[in-house]
Motif scaffolding. Structure first.
Motif, mmCIF file in Angstrom:
data_model
loop_
_atom_site.group_PDB
_atom_site.id
_atom_site.type_symbol
_atom_site.label_atom_id
_atom_site.label_comp_id
_atom_site.label_asym_id
_atom_site.label_seq_id
_atom_site.Cartn_x
_atom_site.Cartn_y
_atom_site.Cartn_z
ATOM 1 N N ILE A 30 30.782 58.857 12.069
ATOM 2 C CA ILE A 30 30.813 58.922 13.530
ATOM 3 C C ILE A 30 32.013 59.750 14.002
ATOM 4 O O ILE A 30 31.897 60.614 14.875
ATOM 5 C CB ILE A 30 30.861 57.505 14.127
ATOM 6 C CG1 ILE A 30 29.543 56.768 13.847
ATOM 7 C CG2 ILE A 30 31.132 57.554 15.627
ATOM 8 C CD1 ILE A 30 29.595 55.287 14.146
ATOM 9 N N SER A 74 35.429 52.132 16.232
ATOM 10 C CA SER A 74 34.544 52.899 15.346
ATOM 11 C C SER A 74 33.967 52.029 14.243
ATOM 12 O O SER A 74 32.813 52.203 13.837
ATOM 13 C CB SER A 74 35.292 54.093 14.740
ATOM 14 O OG SER A 74 36.307 53.653 13.848
ATOM 15 N N GLY A 78 30.200 51.264 13.537
ATOM 16 C CA GLY A 78 29.639 51.436 12.200
ATOM 17 C C GLY A 78 28.925 50.193 11.731
ATOM 18 O O GLY A 78 27.850 50.275 11.111
#
Length: 239
Positions: A30, A74, A78
């Motif tokens: 990402i 993040s 994820g």
């Protein structure tokens, strides 16, 4: 539980605290996409607006990672994508060390691209190194920072991605026969040559190559190039 509990998760069967590598790889992918978008915006559109927001997010995200990865945006994102996959547990301390290096890289990028906007080739190179590290982790599950952990820490890392920390013999399917070695060598040479040809032999046929060349030129070279362009335009107007 508080915001700063013991680092990593305690999982039965593991002698050290661990983290889910699948989440880390998804988060790296990402972030790599975000970094790539920022780079292409800077090169193609000559705008750093996206990069400023992304680097701010990146810096904050890595700060949270080294404090308590449970709340890193993040990693949570994820987790959303890999929540139905079997976890792959890896040692938490080497991941923290690697993310600490990421934070060290992020701080000067944040200062020079967000607080005091002063882009130059060296800072772009730092961004490319960061993208390189993110790509290797997301694509190959190779945490270069984790490998550096053993160089600086007395206590060696355990439970690394793919079991690379533990001594083992490769299976036959992991080995290369002579023909495969030859193909590997020629493929590597072809990739290196192709990259070189793209940035040199194509000259300025693409906007990307032109912008990359300008990015790495000195002020004197840029002034000379601008002078030559002005003279060429002047001559065209004369005739």
């Amino acid at each position: 539980m508080g915001f700063l509990p013991e680092y990593g998760e305690k999982v039965p069967g593991y002698d050290v605290r661990v983290l889910n590598e699948r989440e880390a790889r998804a988060a790296a992918a990402i972030l790599f996409v975000g970094a790539f978008i920022g780079l292409t915006n800077g090169v193609m559109l000559q705008t750093a607006v996206f990069s400023k927001y992304f680097i701010s997010f990146f810096t904050l995200d890595f700060l949270i990672r080294i404090l308590n990865p449970r709340y890193a945006p993040s990693l949570i994102l994820g987790r959303f994508f890999v929540q139905n996959q079997t976890p792959e547990y890896v040692g938490a301390m080497q991941k923290r060390f690697a993310w600490g290096l990421g934070f060290i890289i992020a701080v000067p990028m944040f200062y020079y691209l967000v607080i005091s906007f002063e882009p130059n080739p060296l800072k772009v190179l730092v961004c490319l190194i960061c993208m390189f590290l993110l790509f290797f982790e997301s694509a190959f599950s190779i945490c270069i920072g984790c490998k550096m952990f053993n160089l600086f820490m007395k206590e060696k890392a355990t439970h690394c991605p793919g079991g690379v920390c533990e001594i083992r013999v490769k299976d036959d399917v992991q080995k290369f026969n002579p023909l495969q070695k030859i193909i590997l060598i020629f493929t590597t040479i072809a990739v290196i040559w192709g990259t070189y040809a793209y940035f040199t032999e194509l000259k300025d046929r693409t906007i990307f190559v032109k912008k990359m060349k300008e990015l790495f030129m000195s002020d004197e070279a840029l002034e000379q190039m601008q002078y030559e362009q002005d003279m060429a335009e002047f001559e065209e107007e004369e005739f």
